[in-house]
Design an enzyme around this catalytic site. Structure first.
Site, short mmCIF file in Angstrom:
data_model
loop_
_atom_site.label_atom_id
_atom_site.label_comp_id
_atom_site.label_asym_id
_atom_site.label_seq_id
_atom_site.Cartn_x
_atom_site.Cartn_y
_atom_site.Cartn_z
N ASN A 1 2.80 4.75 7.51
CA ASN A 1 2.31 3.53 6.79
C ASN A 1 2.78 2.16 7.00
O ASN A 1 2.15 0.98 7.03
CB ASN A 1 2.29 3.69 5.25
CG ASN A 1 2.04 2.37 4.63
OD1 ASN A 1 0.94 2.32 4.12
ND2 ASN A 1 3.20 1.75 4.09
N ASP B 1 14.62 2.12 10.32
CA ASP B 1 14.22 0.95 10.96
C ASP B 1 13.37 1.40 12.27
O ASP B 1 13.94 1.83 13.38
CB ASP B 1 15.75 0.19 11.29
CG ASP B 1 15.08 -1.07 12.03
OD1 ASP B 1 13.94 -1.36 12.09
OD2 ASP B 1 16.07 -1.80 12.32
N LYS C 1 -2.39 -2.20 16.57
CA LYS C 1 -3.35 -1.30 15.87
C LYS C 1 -4.42 -0.44 16.75
O LYS C 1 -4.69 0.69 16.38
CB LYS C 1 -4.46 -2.16 15.16
CG LYS C 1 -3.27 -3.06 13.77
CD LYS C 1 -2.89 -2.01 12.74
CE LYS C 1 -1.20 -1.62 13.21
NZ LYS C 1 -0.79 -0.77 12.14
N TYR D 1 -0.83 -8.17 17.73
CA TYR D 1 -1.04 -7.23 16.51
C TYR D 1 -2.29 -6.27 16.85
O TYR D 1 -2.57 -5.35 16.50
CB TYR D 1 -1.13 -7.80 15.13
CG TYR D 1 -1.61 -7.24 14.08
CD1 TYR D 1 -0.64 -6.33 13.55
CD2 TYR D 1 -2.84 -7.19 13.39
CE1 TYR D 1 -0.91 -5.60 12.34
CE2 TYR D 1 -3.09 -6.43 12.49
CZ TYR D 1 -2.07 -5.87 11.84
OH TYR D 1 -2.49 -5.02 10.72
N ILE E 1 0.85 -1.37 0.04
CA ILE E 1 -0.14 0.04 -0.05
C ILE E 1 0.88 1.12 0.14
O ILE E 1 0.37 2.26 -0.77
CB ILE E 1 -1.15 0.19 1.31
CG1 ILE E 1 -2.01 -1.24 1.22
CG2 ILE E 1 -1.82 1.36 1.41
CD1 ILE E 1 -2.70 -1.28 2.61
#
Length: 316
Positions: A113, A86, A202, A198, A40
């Site tokens: 992103n 990084d 988010k 994860y 993306i």
């Protein structure tokens, strides 16, 4: 149940009237897109370059980034610039920001992103943080923090009076929360699943984007978070080997969208004149505003996360 319903709604979004053709002329605008060497991010960089922006591809893999830059120049006629970044190493993040600041006096758009997904639980960052939280949340927080002076000064000097910071989250935040005991490596973190870690990262992206909006909105920062959609990209590289072949076929042909679709919502947030009024908002596919999980809006939680992040980088 509400989280499941929200997930299902966003997994099959309606057709959009927004397209890359609606991106305004970006000549003179300086943009950083993290993780733009692939997926993306690469599609996002392509659209920005095609509309005249000066784009920095901030990524860890130099060879992959240079190949992406070559391809993007062939496709757009414009050449992006590689910036070593990084996000799993705080010292190198500082070096990356310093390198950028040595080259530029303005920054109009920062698109956070990059990210990792479903990485093995045993993996941690160079500084001992959970790899997913350390990369997706702490790394981006520190990079953004170091760039806030140039972002705010750019906002003051532009006719628009604002700059954009776009934070790429996920529908996975619907199933997350924040357990501060699992941000760094330790017994509590090791008991977590990679999916749970994860989801937490988010969730953290959404919380952090709102807190940034609250703290810097009056200085011209337009901070948004978003779900780019369920997209075919190498973000799933740790997941796919574990899936049965029939599931992979369903994902590829029914559930997952192309990366060009995935770039739409962040391009809208980053460039649309209408998005200048969306400070603190959460977007979903494709270029629509929706409410995130309610718990992400907790003011005390946002303050606590910000203070924890500040503590981690205070001596860098």
């Amino acid at each position: 149940m509400g989280s499941v319903i929200s997930y299902l709604i966003d997994a099959a979004p309606p057709k959009t009237s927004y397209s890359v053709d609606q991106i305004p002329d970006l000549t003179g605008k300086v943009v950083i897109v993290t993780g733009a060497n692939t997926g993306i991010g690469k599609e996002t960089a392509k659209a920005l370059l095609a509309h005249g922006a000066k784009v920095y591809i901030a990524a860890r893999n130099q060879a992959s980034s240079e190949e992406a830059i070559r391809q993007l120049k062939q496709e757009t006629g414009n050449e992006a610039i590689f910036l070593t970044l990084d996000l799993a190493n705080l010292k190198t993040i500082k070096a990356s920001a310093e390198e950028f600041l040595s080259k530029e006096t303005q920054l109009h758009i920062l698109i956070n992103n990059a990210g990792v997904m479903a990485s093995p639980v045993e993996l941690v960052t160079a500084d001992g943080y959970d790899l997913q939280f350390g990369t997706n949340v702490l790394g981006h927080y520190y990079f953004t923090k170091l760039l806030l002076p140039i972002l705010t000064s750019t906002a003051k000097s532009t006719s628009e009076g604002n700059v954009r910071v776009v934070n790429v989250a996920s529908c996975a935040h619907l199933f997350g929360g924040l357990d501060f005991n699992t941000f760094k490596d330790g017994p509590a973190r090791k008991k977590c699943s990679t999916a749970g870690l994860y989801n937490q990262s988010k969730f953290g992206n959404v919380v952090l984007a709102l807190e940034l909006a609250k703290r810097y909105g009056d200085q011209g920062i337009i901070s948004t978070a978003l779900n780019p959609g369920n997209i075919k990209s190498d973000l799933q590289r740790h997941v796919e080997p574990q899936l049965p072949s029939i599931v992979k076929q369903i994902l590829a042909n029914v559930v997952l969208y192309e990366t060009s679709q995935g770039a739409l919502t962040q391009l809208y947030a980053a460039t649309s004149p209408e998005a200048a009024s969306l400070n603190g908002k959460y977007l979903v596919p494709w270029a629509r505003v929706r409410s995130p999980r309610q718990e992400t809006q907790d003011a005390q939680l946002g303050k606590a996360l910000w203070e924890w992040l500040e503590e981690q980088v205070k001596d860098m």
